[in-house]
Design an enzyme around this catalytic site. Structure first.
Site, PDB file in Angstrom:
ATOM      1  N   GLU A 150       0.802  -1.231   0.000  1.00 38.68           N
ATOM      2  CA  GLU A 150       0.000   0.000   0.000  1.00 38.68           C
ATOM      3  C   GLU A 150       0.839   1.287   0.000  1.00 38.68           C
ATOM      4  O   GLU A 150       0.669   2.150   0.854  1.00 38.68           O
ATOM      5  CB  GLU A 150      -0.977  -0.029   1.176  1.00 38.68           C
ATOM      6  N   ASN A 195       2.453  -4.185  -3.633  1.00 34.97           N
ATOM      7  CA  ASN A 195       1.078  -4.664  -3.449  1.00 34.97           C
ATOM      8  C   ASN A 195       0.200  -3.483  -3.040  1.00 34.97           C
ATOM      9  O   ASN A 195       0.611  -2.656  -2.217  1.00 34.97           O
ATOM     10  CB  ASN A 195       1.109  -5.715  -2.327  1.00 34.97           C
ATOM     11  N   HIS A 203      -9.932  -6.299  -2.962  1.00 33.81           N
ATOM     12  CA  HIS A 203     -11.017  -6.335  -1.971  1.00 33.81           C
ATOM     13  C   HIS A 203     -12.219  -5.680  -2.641  1.00 33.81           C
ATOM     14  O   HIS A 203     -12.341  -4.454  -2.677  1.00 33.81           O
ATOM     15  CB  HIS A 203     -10.609  -5.579  -0.702  1.00 33.81           C
ATOM     16  N   GLU A 224      -5.396 -10.573  -2.622  1.00 32.23           N
ATOM     17  CA  GLU A 224      -6.233 -10.549  -1.409  1.00 32.23           C
ATOM     18  C   GLU A 224      -7.713 -10.556  -1.765  1.00 32.23           C
ATOM     19  O   GLU A 224      -8.520  -9.838  -1.165  1.00 32.23           O
ATOM     20  CB  GLU A 224      -5.902  -9.319  -0.549  1.00 32.23           C
ATOM     21  N   ASP A 271     -11.474 -10.751  -2.053  1.00 37.47           N
ATOM     22  CA  ASP A 271     -12.753 -11.072  -1.414  1.00 37.47           C
ATOM     23  C   ASP A 271     -13.819 -10.189  -2.042  1.00 37.47           C
ATOM     24  O   ASP A 271     -13.511  -9.192  -2.696  1.00 37.47           O
ATOM     25  CB  ASP A 271     -12.716 -10.983   0.130  1.00 37.47           C
TER      26      ASP A 271
HETATM   27  C1  XIL Z   1      -6.024  -7.548   7.606  1.00 37.96           C
HETATM   28  C2  XIL Z   1      -6.170  -8.845   8.381  1.00 37.96           C
HETATM   29  O1  XIL Z   1      -6.913  -9.763   7.621  1.00 37.96           O
HETATM   30  C3  XIL Z   1      -6.861  -8.585   9.698  1.00 37.96           C
HETATM   31  O2  XIL Z   1      -6.905  -9.750  10.481  1.00 37.96           O
HETATM   32  C4  XIL Z   1      -6.124  -7.494  10.450  1.00 37.96           C
HETATM   33  O3  XIL Z   1      -6.848  -7.169  11.620  1.00 37.96           O
HETATM   34  C5  XIL Z   1      -5.992  -6.255   9.591  1.00 37.96           C
HETATM   35  O4  XIL Z   1      -5.360  -6.590   8.383  1.00 37.96           O
HETATM   36  N1  XIL Z   1      -4.932  -5.211   3.214  1.00 37.96           N
HETATM   37  C6  XIL Z   1      -3.835  -5.939   3.595  1.00 37.96           C
HETATM   38  C7  XIL Z   1      -3.970  -6.965   4.657  1.00 37.96           C
HETATM   39  O5  XIL Z   1      -2.778  -5.818   2.969  1.00 37.96           O
HETATM   40  O6  XIL Z   1      -2.794  -7.126   5.396  1.00 37.96           O
HETATM   41  C8  XIL Z   1      -5.123  -6.684   5.575  1.00 37.96           C
HETATM   42  O7  XIL Z   1      -5.259  -7.780   6.453  1.00 37.96           O
HETATM   43  C9  XIL Z   1      -6.369  -6.433   4.775  1.00 37.96           C
HETATM   44  C10 XIL Z   1      -6.212  -5.239   3.877  1.00 37.96           C
END
Ligand code: XIL
Length: 446
Positions: free
Chosen positions: A152, A193, A229, A257, A259
């Protein structure tokens, strides 16, 4: 008693989860490997027992520790490392033949309190950061397939995020982190990322320009991770084109990641939409040669970050809270289904002399596709041992050489659906006798 019940339920869930995998021709990890990508998941290390562990091991070819490799987890006290939680995930992956996506070396969240609470000069912060990268990437040298070296780095408008690293060190911290990671683990693929870079837009343009600049400086960036996400029904139309433009820069890409969240409660309709969304993300990756794989951010709704971070939303993963696969599972399996080359068409042919007079005759042939796939082109061969000569033919391209006749499709009757037929005819000459061919050989193909 309660524990026994839970164990029994876990067993049942494991048995049930096996069913759709088998129906789709294999667990997701095998389907993905057969298509040249990996399918991974983020996991919570201390849940890796029972049914959760079974699904994680059976279905996924790559594991990402959801939190266990973050800086606060591995160095809670300055100078004193605790690798135990990260080690556990890596050991589990190795025991089950899985790759590891290391997540993450440099990020502005989940930093240890001693770091965020301290006051540092730019030089001190840079050294803390590179020492951390060296220690962690070195610890797992040769055992991590991809590292999210910097997570990020960008603000929403595509400029450098004013995080503690960006604000104190400027963009050069990114190059320093990558160089330290390469030195510590020369074989891991090193990734940048970020989120909200899935579509072509201001933020992904910023990432695109950043990657270009880094490559021009010889910084060892191997890949770009697209977190993905996503919101139900909002898979960006430009996802595939966007992945491709990054790949064209000469880096790998990955969905890291994934979802797909929805407002709760999730209805059957929403879960169907979610199935389509998961499938289209997987298809976008498959369509881009340099897309290494897709990682989902947690595989069960009981282990998803969404409800905690987006109040009122959830149901974002491919298994429900009881480890039953949701429609999204089938969406992924369907997208990963083996591409079978079209079955060769199968055809049969009948031949009849429909008119005959002194020295001449007319014959009609009918060819039928008796297979289950479309017939793409056809040829019929027969011999005329009594010396008949074909003088004219219609609805076919026909040649005769000696006693052997070859009749092929024309452009307009080349393709026949299963059960479809094509008729062609001919005029010919004969003398003595005019017996019909004893065998006609029909073959498919152009
Ligand atoms: C999230 C985890 O899934 C949670 O358990 C934690 O509380 C916060 O972080 N982007 C990312 C991940 O790069 O590391 C994050 O993971 C979700 C958003």
């Amino acid at each position: 008693m309660l524990r026994r019940l839970i164990a029994a339920a876990a067993l049942l869930a494991a048995a049930l989860t096996a069913a759709p995998a088998a129906a789709a021709g294999g667990p997701l990890r095998d389907l993905a490997e057969a298509r040249g990508i990996y399918l991974g998941t983020a996991v919570t290390g201390d849940r890796l027992t029972g049914g959760y562990a079974d699904v994680a091991a059976d279905q996924f070819g790559s594991l990402t520790p959801g939190n266990e490799m973050k800086w606060d987890a591995v160095e809670p006290t300055r100078g004193s490392h605790d690798w135990s939680r990260a080690d556990r995930v890596v050991a589990f992956a190795e025991a089950h033949g899985q790759r590891v996506r290391g997540h993450t070396l440099v990020w502005h969240n989940q930093l240890p309190g001693w770091l965020t609470g301290g006051t540092w000069t730019a030089d001190q912060l840079r050294t803390l950061m590179t020492d951390h990268v060296t220690a962690e990437a070195g610890r797992y040298k040769g055992r991590v397939d991809h590292w999210d070296v910097v997570n990020e780095p960008l603000a929403e408008d595509g400029t450098l995020r004013r995080s503690v690293f960006g604000a104190t060190l400027g963009e050069s911290y990114i190059a320093d982190a990558f160089r330290a990671a390469r030195a510590a683990d020369p074989t891991a693929k090193l990734y940048l990322n970020d989120y909200s870079i899935e579509a072509v837009g201001a933020k992904s343009d910023g990432m695109y320009d950043l990657v270009k600049r880094l490559l021009a400086q010889g910084v060892p960036v191997d890949g770009v991770g697209f977190q993905a996400h996503l919101i139900l029904g909002q898979v960006p139309a430009s996802l595939e084109a966007n992945l491709r433009r990054f790949a064209d820069l000469g880096v790998d890409v990955a969905i890291t990641e994934l979802d797909v969240r929805t407002t709760l409660p999730a209805t059957a309709e929403k879960l169907d939409r979610q199935k389509a969304d998961y499938a289209s993300v997987v298809r976008a990756c498959l369509a881009v040669t340099r897309c290494a794989g897709v990682t989902v951010w947690g595989f069960t709704d009981s282990d998803s970050w969404i409800p905690d971070f987006f109040p009122g939303q959830g149901a974002a993963t491919l298994y429900d809270e009881d480890l039953y696969p949701k429609p999204a599972y089938d969406g992924i399996a369907g997208a990963l289904a083996p591409v079978t080359p079209p079955a060769p068409g199968v055809c049969s042919v009948t031949y009849a002399v429909t008119q005959q007079w002194a020295g001449g005759y007319t014959a009609q042939a009918t060819l039928r596709n008796t297979g289950t796939a479309p017939l793409d082109g056809w040829t019929v061969r027969w011999s005329q041992p009594a010396g008949q000569r074909v003088t004219q033919a219609w609805n076919t391209a026909l040649t005769q050489s000696g006693t052997e006749v070859t009749a092929s499709h024309l452009p307009y009757n080349a393709t026949l659906p299963p059960g479809g037929s094509a008729a062609f005819g001919l005029n010919g000459t004969w003398s003595g006798t005019n017996p019909p061919p004893t065998s006609l050989i029909c073959t498919s193909g152009t």
